[in-house]
Enzyme design. Sequence first.
Site, PDB file in Angstrom:
ATOM      1  CE1 TYR A 185      -3.880   2.217   0.397  1.00  0.00           C
ATOM      2  CE2 TYR A 185      -3.175   2.863   2.698  1.00  0.00           C
ATOM      3  CZ  TYR A 185      -4.309   3.024   1.702  1.00  0.00           C
ATOM      4  OH  TYR A 185      -5.081   3.764   1.726  1.00  0.00           O
ATOM      5  NE  ARG A 243      -1.559   5.634   0.912  1.00  0.00           N
ATOM      6  CZ  ARG A 243      -0.742   5.246   1.793  1.00  0.00           C
ATOM      7  NH1 ARG A 243      -0.060   4.302   1.796  1.00  0.00           N
ATOM      8  NH2 ARG A 243      -0.712   6.009   2.932  1.00  0.00           N
ATOM      9  CG  ASP A 244      -7.622   7.543  -0.002  1.00  0.00           C
ATOM     10  OD1 ASP A 244      -8.274   6.961  -0.506  1.00  0.00           O
ATOM     11  OD2 ASP A 244      -7.629   7.990   1.313  1.00  0.00           O
ATOM     12  CB  SER A 296      -5.393   6.688   3.545  1.00  0.00           C
ATOM     13  OG  SER A 296      -6.065   6.265   4.563  1.00  0.00           O
ATOM     14  CG  ASP A 355      -9.730   2.028  -1.173  1.00  0.00           C
ATOM     15  OD1 ASP A 355     -10.371   1.245  -1.150  1.00  0.00           O
ATOM     16  OD2 ASP A 355      -9.382   3.154  -0.085  1.00  0.00           O
ATOM     17  CG  ASP A 375     -11.130   3.425   9.181  1.00  0.00           C
ATOM     18  OD1 ASP A 375     -10.671   2.745   8.872  1.00  0.00           O
ATOM     19  OD2 ASP A 375     -12.448   3.463   9.702  1.00  0.00           O
TER      20      ASP A 375
END
Length: 442
Positions: A167, A172-173, A179, A219, A397
């Site tokens: 990850y 990212r995200d 995140s 994701d 989260d």
Amino acid sequence: MSRFSALTALLLSLPLLAIAQSPLYGQCGGNGWTGPKTCVSGATCTVINDWYWQCLPGNGPTSSSPTSTPTTTTTTGGPQPTVPAAGNPYTGYEIYLSPYYAAEAQAAAAQISDATQKAKALKVAQIPTFTWFDVIAKTSTLGDYLAEASALGKSSGKKYLVQIVVYDLPDRDCAALASNGEFSIANNGLNNYKGYIDQLVAQIKKYPDVRVVAVIEPDSLANLVTNLNVSKCANAQTAYKAGVTYALQQLNSVGVYMYLDAGHAGWLGWPANLNPAAQLFSQLYRDAGSPQYVRGLATNVANYNALSASSPDPVTQGNPNYDELHYINALAPALQSGGFPAHFIVDQGRSGVQNIRQQWGDWCNVKGAGFGQRPTLSTGSSLIDAIVWIKPGGECDGTTNTSSPRYDSHCGLSDATPNAPEAGQWFQAYFETLVRNASPPL
Ligand SMILES: *[C@@H]1O[C@H](CO)[C@@H](O)[C@H](O)[C@H]1NC(C)=O
Ligand SMILES: *[C@@H]1O[C@H](CO)[C@@H](O)[C@H](O)[C@H]1NC(C)=O
């Protein structure tokens, strides 16, 4: 982590406007599309999937033809031959307990005064979860875990398996804020990512007696299915595909069993999203050379859906795939026709309590959640290799601090737990909720 809202999933077509050209990131074609088929200057109509062509930045052909020809899924030809997938990687293996998570759970238990709850919290330290490698600095610890698993294997005569989450994609995200990662595409991110994968590979290579199971990039590909109208996702598309392909090929070379993250029933399980998702996954798999150790897909990572709900949660209304089993049963044949004979693992770590969300797309520290079904190979489905705990329950989260650059509004919703620290940090109050509400009870 981004979670796609249930409502928007139905709305793949933008409203038809009386304009001749689609705007940047607007739709410009696809099955059933009757709107404009040309893009404003500076954008090129690009095939994303059969149902969705989109104006992406760049000066391609200015005609109405897209930059590539769409392929249609044919089910008439039957499954295409592929490299046979290796079997269920869990069979015959002991799962190594993540010492990082065990230490978190033990420290959390030490803060609980009620003796019953404390004892339950301590049990969590004995349940295997995945270890997330979310920054390159953590990769050096993988070697320690593998060395310990190898030693355990030698002393017990059993075979050990280490579960990891890969990850660290650049940008990212892309559809959420909570995140966001350390690498940016604009700043050599793809090469940095390759370096991160190389670090993992170098350590795994040293311990051929330990099996590694990896979930690949939560994701990322799901965002490419539904969120290409978010400019950060559209911009990340090429890098995500290149990065994931590199990860699959390199980790395959050292025998890592892989499951690509496939969102969850409330995201890609909507009927309009299933085939585009299956096409993206199977095409990427085939383009990567159908790597033998790519076993399939992971679903419900860090989410709250039941594997098999006794009745549909009201928020799932309108989607026949209202739980993970329905989603998997619908997705698997479409993948198979695309040449990807996928098997699944399903995260049930926080799925103990159902009907707790105001909208299906709510994903941030949802109030009232409980630890779910324990990891097991008794899944009741030949498509599902294992029920697992992928999200380490108790790790946050996303923050509720509205001044934080990583504040995502989902974490401020009324069904999200207040006073939350940054993503990934320990969230004691939430952990205690998960323990108290665990179902089956701890
Ligand atoms: C993307 O499209 C969906 C569905 O049409 C819509 O609900 C969402 O608001 C859009 N997002 C952006 C950033 O345009
Ligand atoms: C909230 O975030 C801001 C910006 O990062 C930071 O300065 C502040 O200390 C944070 N507040 C709390 C209560 O953590």
